[in-house]
Scaffold this active site. Sequence first.
Site, PDB file in Angstrom:
ATOM      1  N   ARG A  91       0.874  -1.183   0.000  1.00 25.52           N
ATOM      2  CA  ARG A  91       0.000   0.000   0.000  1.00 25.52           C
ATOM      3  C   ARG A  91       0.915   1.239   0.000  1.00 25.52           C
ATOM      4  NH1 ARG A  91      -4.996   0.162   3.896  1.00 25.52           N
ATOM      5  NH2 ARG A  91      -5.742   1.539   2.244  1.00 25.52           N
ATOM      6  N   GLN A 197     -15.251   1.867   7.146  1.00 26.23           N
ATOM      7  CA  GLN A 197     -14.442   1.689   8.364  1.00 26.23           C
ATOM      8  C   GLN A 197     -15.098   2.368   9.562  1.00 26.23           C
ATOM      9  OE1 GLN A 197     -13.226   2.522   5.385  1.00 26.23           O
ATOM     10  NE2 GLN A 197     -11.123   1.873   5.077  1.00 26.23           N
ATOM     11  N   ASP A 238      -2.639   9.258   7.711  1.00 28.37           N
ATOM     12  CA  ASP A 238      -1.784   8.224   7.116  1.00 28.37           C
ATOM     13  C   ASP A 238      -0.400   8.756   6.788  1.00 28.37           C
ATOM     14  OD1 ASP A 238      -4.737   7.400   6.445  1.00 28.37           O
ATOM     15  OD2 ASP A 238      -3.477   5.607   6.474  1.00 28.37           O
ATOM     16  N   ASN A 248      -5.336  11.653   4.811  1.00 27.48           N
ATOM     17  CA  ASN A 248      -6.159  10.723   5.598  1.00 27.48           C
ATOM     18  C   ASN A 248      -7.258  10.181   4.682  1.00 27.48           C
ATOM     19  OD1 ASN A 248      -6.777   9.404   8.119  1.00 27.48           O
ATOM     20  ND2 ASN A 248      -8.558  10.722   8.288  1.00 27.48           N
TER      21      ASN A 248
HETATM   22  O1  MRU Z   1      -7.633   2.475   4.141  1.00 27.99           O
HETATM   23  P1  MRU Z   1      -7.424   2.394   5.633  1.00 27.99           P
HETATM   24  O2  MRU Z   1      -8.571   1.789   6.356  1.00 27.99           O
HETATM   25  O3  MRU Z   1      -6.092   1.764   5.975  1.00 27.99           O
HETATM   26  O4  MRU Z   1      -7.339   3.909   6.065  1.00 27.99           O
HETATM   27  C1  MRU Z   1      -7.175   4.237   7.397  1.00 27.99           C
HETATM   28  C2  MRU Z   1      -7.291   5.685   7.658  1.00 27.99           C
HETATM   29  O5  MRU Z   1      -7.436   6.485   6.783  1.00 27.99           O
HETATM   30  C3  MRU Z   1      -7.112   6.120   9.070  1.00 27.99           C
HETATM   31  O6  MRU Z   1      -7.845   7.274   9.311  1.00 27.99           O
HETATM   32  C4  MRU Z   1      -5.636   6.404   9.252  1.00 27.99           C
HETATM   33  O7  MRU Z   1      -4.855   5.256   9.049  1.00 27.99           O
HETATM   34  C5  MRU Z   1      -5.311   7.073  10.507  1.00 27.99           C
HETATM   35  S1  MRU Z   1      -5.416   6.133  11.994  1.00 27.99           S
HETATM   36  C6  MRU Z   1      -4.047   5.195  12.002  1.00 27.99           C
END
Ligand code: MRU
Length: 355
Positions: A91, A197, A238, A248
């Site tokens: 990723r 999520q 992120d 994010n």
């Molecule tokens: O695609 P994801 O579910 O990995 O994305 C997660 C997010 O965007 C969270 O808000 C982010 O990782 C911050 S919390 C560690």
Amino acid sequence: MKVQGVHYRTVWMEGPVVKMINQPPIPHRFEIVEMEHHERTAQAIQTMVVRGAGAIGATGGYGMAQVALEAPEKGFWEYIQRGAQTLRSTRPTAQNLFYAIDRVLAEIERHRDDPRLAREAAVAMAQTIADEDASACQRIGEYGEQLIRSGMHLSTHCNAGWLAFVDWGTALSPMYAAARQGKKVFVYVDETRPRCQGSRLTAWELGQEGIPYAIIADNATGYYMKTGQIEMVIVGSDRIAANGDVANKIGTYTKAVLARENGIPFYVAAPTTTIDPNCPSGDQIPIEERSQEEVLYAWGWSQRGEFERVRTSPEGGAARNPAFDVTPARYIQGIITEQGIVEASPEGIQKALGR
Ligand code: MRU
């Protein structure tokens, strides 16, 4: 965090096996899955069995430790480099993944002439990263909690909770700390299409902690802000650029602009391991584009008790699916880190990094 009274971390290592909470079936089923080889660990990151910046960071660190344990004496370093590349390509956006891989890799390189020592050092470093993350998130909770008054109505996006880090989480950590101190908090949880999520993971986590919440459709957030029902927003990140811009989950930028329009403080909570000092601004942050299937279909638990996919769009329809967006620093009231709450600016970022 506790699940039905038992303390869990989201990911950990036992011997050569990486164990993690299987996130896609939550909230319908809670189960632990085991990855015995670094290629399976990489696949778990890619398919989002484990997700959230810190959780995939810790998993990447453990994955590198597996690479070191697997690597043969002959061609040791070549195997290490190939393994690092496999983990890196899972990723692209979360800085914590690259931070953890690089830190374990550096430790292996330091002992590259002695594979036995390199293996031991890799396992120890992966464990250190996970432990540091857990305590940083606890500190984020302690700092962020000071912003929360009893009775406050908060809002968050995606899942930046315990499931997104090794323990405690980022955006949710201040809410947990406030609630554990007896403050009353209520959380508006954005559903966070397309992977939900918010409605799946954040709602489940808040429920485990006994914090009242309401899931709202992503496009309802403006309504609740304009009618004075949201008093503060806390989201995770992120990757944070050197100028304070924040990547994010997709939809965060929209929320930040709406918060500014409505005079609502918008905070980002993240440990300093999410900062990418080599990234001058948000424009350079790589944004992952995921499969259009995630937008064209919805997943859920059917009345038959099965995990099912249903099409919510025309047969043969097309979609776009950026997983993240960038919120410019000017919309951010402050970044809650383990070093304290800093300004979203080049100076604030330097301060958080202790420079
Ligand atoms: O695609 P994801 O579910 O990995 O994305 C997660 C997010 O965007 C969270 O808000 C982010 O990782 C911050 S919390 C560690």
